[in-house]
Design a protein around this motif. Structure first.
Motif, PDB file in Angstrom:
ATOM      1  N   HIS A 185      -2.009  -6.978 -16.608  1.00  0.00           N
ATOM      2  CA  HIS A 185      -1.764  -8.077 -15.692  1.00  0.00           C
ATOM      3  C   HIS A 185      -2.195  -7.680 -14.284  1.00  0.00           C
ATOM      4  CE1 HIS A 185       0.352 -10.406 -18.694  1.00  0.00           C
ATOM      5  NE2 HIS A 185       1.139  -9.359 -18.969  1.00  0.00           N
ATOM      6  N   TRP A 186      -2.509  -8.694 -13.489  1.00  0.00           N
ATOM      7  CA  TRP A 186      -2.974  -8.408 -12.134  1.00  0.00           C
ATOM      8  C   TRP A 186      -1.889  -7.747 -11.292  1.00  0.00           C
ATOM      9  CZ3 TRP A 186      -7.715  -8.040 -10.571  1.00  0.00           C
ATOM     10  CH2 TRP A 186      -8.721  -8.710 -11.256  1.00  0.00           C
ATOM     11  N   ALA A 187      -0.625  -8.045 -11.606  1.00  0.00           N
ATOM     12  CA  ALA A 187       0.453  -7.361 -10.879  1.00  0.00           C
ATOM     13  C   ALA A 187       0.423  -5.863 -11.150  1.00  0.00           C
ATOM     14  CB  ALA A 187       1.801  -7.952 -11.284  1.00  0.00           C
ATOM     15  N   LYS A 188       0.184  -5.506 -12.411  1.00  0.00           N
ATOM     16  CA  LYS A 188       0.086  -4.094 -12.771  1.00  0.00           C
ATOM     17  C   LYS A 188      -1.138  -3.450 -12.124  1.00  0.00           C
ATOM     18  CE  LYS A 188       2.333  -2.551 -15.648  1.00  0.00           C
ATOM     19  NZ  LYS A 188       3.652  -1.876 -15.619  1.00  0.00           N
ATOM     20  N   LYS A 189      -2.255  -4.191 -12.139  1.00  0.00           N
ATOM     21  CA  LYS A 189      -3.462  -3.673 -11.491  1.00  0.00           C
ATOM     22  C   LYS A 189      -3.248  -3.473  -9.994  1.00  0.00           C
ATOM     23  CE  LYS A 189      -6.818  -5.719 -14.711  1.00  0.00           C
ATOM     24  NZ  LYS A 189      -7.993  -6.615 -14.847  1.00  0.00           N
ATOM     25  N   GLY A 190      -2.499  -4.404  -9.393  1.00  0.00           N
ATOM     26  CA  GLY A 190      -2.222  -4.270  -7.961  1.00  0.00           C
ATOM     27  C   GLY A 190      -1.399  -3.036  -7.650  1.00  0.00           C
ATOM     28  N   THR A 191      -0.438  -2.733  -8.521  1.00  0.00           N
ATOM     29  CA  THR A 191       0.380  -1.527  -8.330  1.00  0.00           C
ATOM     30  C   THR A 191      -0.481  -0.267  -8.407  1.00  0.00           C
ATOM     31  OG1 THR A 191       2.312  -2.630  -9.273  1.00  0.00           O
ATOM     32  CG2 THR A 191       2.348  -0.219  -9.184  1.00  0.00           C
ATOM     33  N   LEU A 192      -1.324  -0.208  -9.433  1.00  0.00           N
ATOM     34  CA  LEU A 192      -2.189   0.959  -9.592  1.00  0.00           C
ATOM     35  C   LEU A 192      -3.183   1.081  -8.444  1.00  0.00           C
ATOM     36  CD1 LEU A 192      -2.947   0.667 -13.425  1.00  0.00           C
ATOM     37  CD2 LEU A 192      -1.241   2.086 -12.310  1.00  0.00           C
ATOM     38  N   ALA A 193      -3.756  -0.061  -8.034  1.00  0.00           N
ATOM     39  CA  ALA A 193      -4.737  -0.037  -6.947  1.00  0.00           C
ATOM     40  C   ALA A 193      -4.101   0.394  -5.628  1.00  0.00           C
ATOM     41  CB  ALA A 193      -5.382  -1.409  -6.802  1.00  0.00           C
ATOM     42  N   SER A 194      -2.849  -0.011  -5.400  1.00  0.00           N
ATOM     43  CA  SER A 194      -2.181   0.351  -4.146  1.00  0.00           C
ATOM     44  C   SER A 194      -1.959   1.852  -4.040  1.00  0.00           C
ATOM     45  CB  SER A 194      -0.845  -0.388  -4.034  1.00  0.00           C
ATOM     46  OG  SER A 194       0.047   0.024  -5.066  1.00  0.00           O
ATOM     47  N   ILE A 195      -1.699   2.506  -5.176  1.00  0.00           N
ATOM     48  CA  ILE A 195      -1.495   3.954  -5.155  1.00  0.00           C
ATOM     49  C   ILE A 195      -2.790   4.671  -4.777  1.00  0.00           C
ATOM     50  CG2 ILE A 195      -0.847   5.968  -6.516  1.00  0.00           C
ATOM     51  CD1 ILE A 195       1.478   4.138  -5.868  1.00  0.00           C
ATOM     52  N   PHE A 196      -3.884   4.299  -5.452  1.00  0.00           N
ATOM     53  CA  PHE A 196      -5.165   4.911  -5.110  1.00  0.00           C
ATOM     54  C   PHE A 196      -5.625   4.482  -3.717  1.00  0.00           C
ATOM     55  CE2 PHE A 196      -5.571   5.177  -9.827  1.00  0.00           C
ATOM     56  CZ  PHE A 196      -5.745   6.539  -9.910  1.00  0.00           C
ATOM     57  N   ILE A 256     -12.132   1.399 -11.784  1.00  0.00           N
ATOM     58  CA  ILE A 256     -11.471   1.721 -13.053  1.00  0.00           C
ATOM     59  C   ILE A 256     -10.229   0.849 -13.238  1.00  0.00           C
ATOM     60  CG2 ILE A 256     -10.205   3.525 -14.291  1.00  0.00           C
ATOM     61  CD1 ILE A 256     -12.111   5.557 -13.059  1.00  0.00           C
ATOM     62  N   VAL A 257      -9.454   0.666 -12.157  1.00  0.00           N
ATOM     63  CA  VAL A 257      -8.246  -0.149 -12.245  1.00  0.00           C
ATOM     64  C   VAL A 257      -8.589  -1.595 -12.585  1.00  0.00           C
ATOM     65  CG1 VAL A 257      -6.337  -1.101 -10.901  1.00  0.00           C
ATOM     66  CG2 VAL A 257      -6.876   1.327 -10.732  1.00  0.00           C
ATOM     67  N   VAL A 258      -9.627  -2.137 -11.975  1.00  0.00           N
ATOM     68  CA  VAL A 258     -10.012  -3.521 -12.232  1.00  0.00           C
ATOM     69  C   VAL A 258     -10.434  -3.708 -13.686  1.00  0.00           C
ATOM     70  CG1 VAL A 258     -11.757  -5.280 -11.699  1.00  0.00           C
ATOM     71  CG2 VAL A 258     -10.646  -4.014  -9.857  1.00  0.00           C
ATOM     72  N   GLY A 259     -11.024  -2.686 -14.283  1.00  0.00           N
ATOM     73  CA  GLY A 259     -11.540  -2.797 -15.630  1.00  0.00           C
ATOM     74  C   GLY A 259     -10.519  -2.651 -16.740  1.00  0.00           C
ATOM     75  N   ILE A 260      -9.284  -2.235 -16.434  1.00  0.00           N
ATOM     76  CA  ILE A 260      -8.295  -2.045 -17.490  1.00  0.00           C
ATOM     77  C   ILE A 260      -7.716  -3.387 -17.923  1.00  0.00           C
ATOM     78  CG2 ILE A 260      -7.699   0.248 -16.660  1.00  0.00           C
ATOM     79  CD1 ILE A 260      -5.153  -0.918 -15.488  1.00  0.00           C
ATOM     80  N   GLN A 261      -7.217  -3.438 -19.141  1.00  0.00           N
ATOM     81  CA  GLN A 261      -6.604  -4.647 -19.672  1.00  0.00           C
ATOM     82  C   GLN A 261      -5.116  -4.650 -19.336  1.00  0.00           C
ATOM     83  OE1 GLN A 261      -7.477  -4.889 -23.820  1.00  0.00           O
ATOM     84  NE2 GLN A 261      -9.667  -5.243 -23.517  1.00  0.00           N
TER      85      GLN A 261
END
Length: 358
Positions: free
Chosen positions: A195-206, A188-193
């Motif tokens: 920046h990759w920095a933002k995606k990395g933050t979200l992915a690190s939490i999960f 789900i995180v990879v699919g959101i629109q």
């Protein structure tokens, strides 16, 4: 202290149990406070987390009762009554451990379900919830009847099934469900629109959930090392501590997506949180509306702001209802403002899309 630990693990087990229980409780309270501060209400995943932390506290109390009766001391130094009380407490703690894991998983899965409007992602979340519930039901039933009645808790002298194999099954299916939760969240995180920095933050939490898997592996190693011990009330302390760690990490990592830094990052991507987004909350505060409702129907189902809409042969209807709030300063006054009738307007726009044939 070192000499005491060699002869008696009871203080160590008791201190670790209470420390981990307190940590779990504080994390859940922080989660609930943050959620209410931002959204002024709690959602289903919050109530599931409350159930999980209550069960976690009950499990920790059961384990504390076991140490109170002598768990952590050598088996030969304990009376038959003390051993029986320890076995009963361990039996209850094992059942409560499974239920705690179940509700902490359900809390996180439902949170993931609430942030994605995609039907495919929600079907996967529902599948994970069903798998988790079935895992908990089968594990609890087998845990209750691990030995023949009436002494179903007596795994030392009763007739029981292979306890070691049961722990292997419990850990393997536990890891499988955890892996499923992590994979779905990352997809789900990879699919959101964003920046990759933002995606990395979200992915690190999960991705913090990976520590639960690591703890389960450690739990499985210690259980298999001590399952056939001739001093079960003394040698199994490491397996007990690892079990408490698994439980605490499960509750804590299920709460981590609800902490304010993550919530701010999530809302900045435009993702919905159980129907609440940064857009409609900001609109409510900006325009001073007491109620702002947006309802959209498409083929009889709800369409969210992140759901892609493609032209089809049907009718798209949008209804917006807004009513202006009376300011707090005029609500209780006797001025002419209190006698003004506030106008409520409802706008309905209906558009029919037809096929264009060449």
């Amino acid at each position: 202290m070192g000499r005491l630990a060699k002869d008696n693990w009871k203080p160590t087990v008791n201190v670790v149990t209470w420390f981990l229980m307190t940590t779990a409780i504080l994390c859940v309270l922080t989660r609930l406070g943050t959620k209410y501060w931002i959204f002024r209400r709690w959602t289903t995943d919050d109530y599931l987390s409350i159930v999980s932390v209550v069960l976690c506290a009950a499990q920790s109390l059961a384990m504390s009762m076991a140490t109170a009766h002598g768990y952590g001391e050598h088996y030969v130094a304990l009376s038959g009554t003390a051993v029986d009380s320890i076995l009963k407490s361990q039996h209850a703690a094992g059942i409560l451990f499974i239920l705690t894991m179940c509700f902490s998983k359900l809390s996180l899965i439902h949170f993931i379900w609430s942030v994605t409007p995609a039907a495919s992602d929600r079907r996967i979340a529902i599948g994970l919830e069903i798998f988790t519930v079935l895992w908990a039901v089968t594990s609890v039933i087998t845990s209750i009847f691990q030995c023949t009645p009436p002494r179903t808790w007596d795994y030392l002298s009763g007739q029981c099934f292979d306890i070691g194999a049961w722990w292997n099954y419990l850990a393997a299916t536990n890891i499988l469900s955890e892996a499923g939760i992590i994979i779905q969240a990352l997809l789900i995180v990879v699919g959101i629109q964003a920046h990759w920095a933002k995606k990395g933050t979200l992915a690190s939490i999960f991705g913090l959930r990976i520590f639960v898997i690591a703890a389960i592996i450690g739990q499985l190693v210690y259980v298999n090392r001590t399952i056939d011990s001739k001093d079960p009330t003394f040698d199994t302390w490491s397996a007990t501590v690892s079990t408490q760690l698994v439980q605490c990490l499960s509750v804590v990592t299920a709460c981590s997506p609800q902490f304010k830094p993550f919530m701010d990052s999530l809302r900045s991507t435009g993702m919905r949180i159980d129907g609440l987004t940064s857009y409609n909350m900001a609109s409510t505060k900006r325009h001073g509306l007491s109620s702002l409702r947006y309802q959209s129907t498409f083929h009889g189902s709800e369409v969210h702001e992140l759901t892609p809409i493609s032209p089809v042969k049907d009718t798209y209807e949008t209804t917006v209802t807004a009513s202006e709030a009376i300011s707090d300063g005029d609500s209780g006054s006797q001025s002419s403002q209190t006698h003004i009738i506030r106008e409520v307007r409802t706008f309905t726009v209906t558009e029919s899309v037809r096929d264009r044939r060449d």
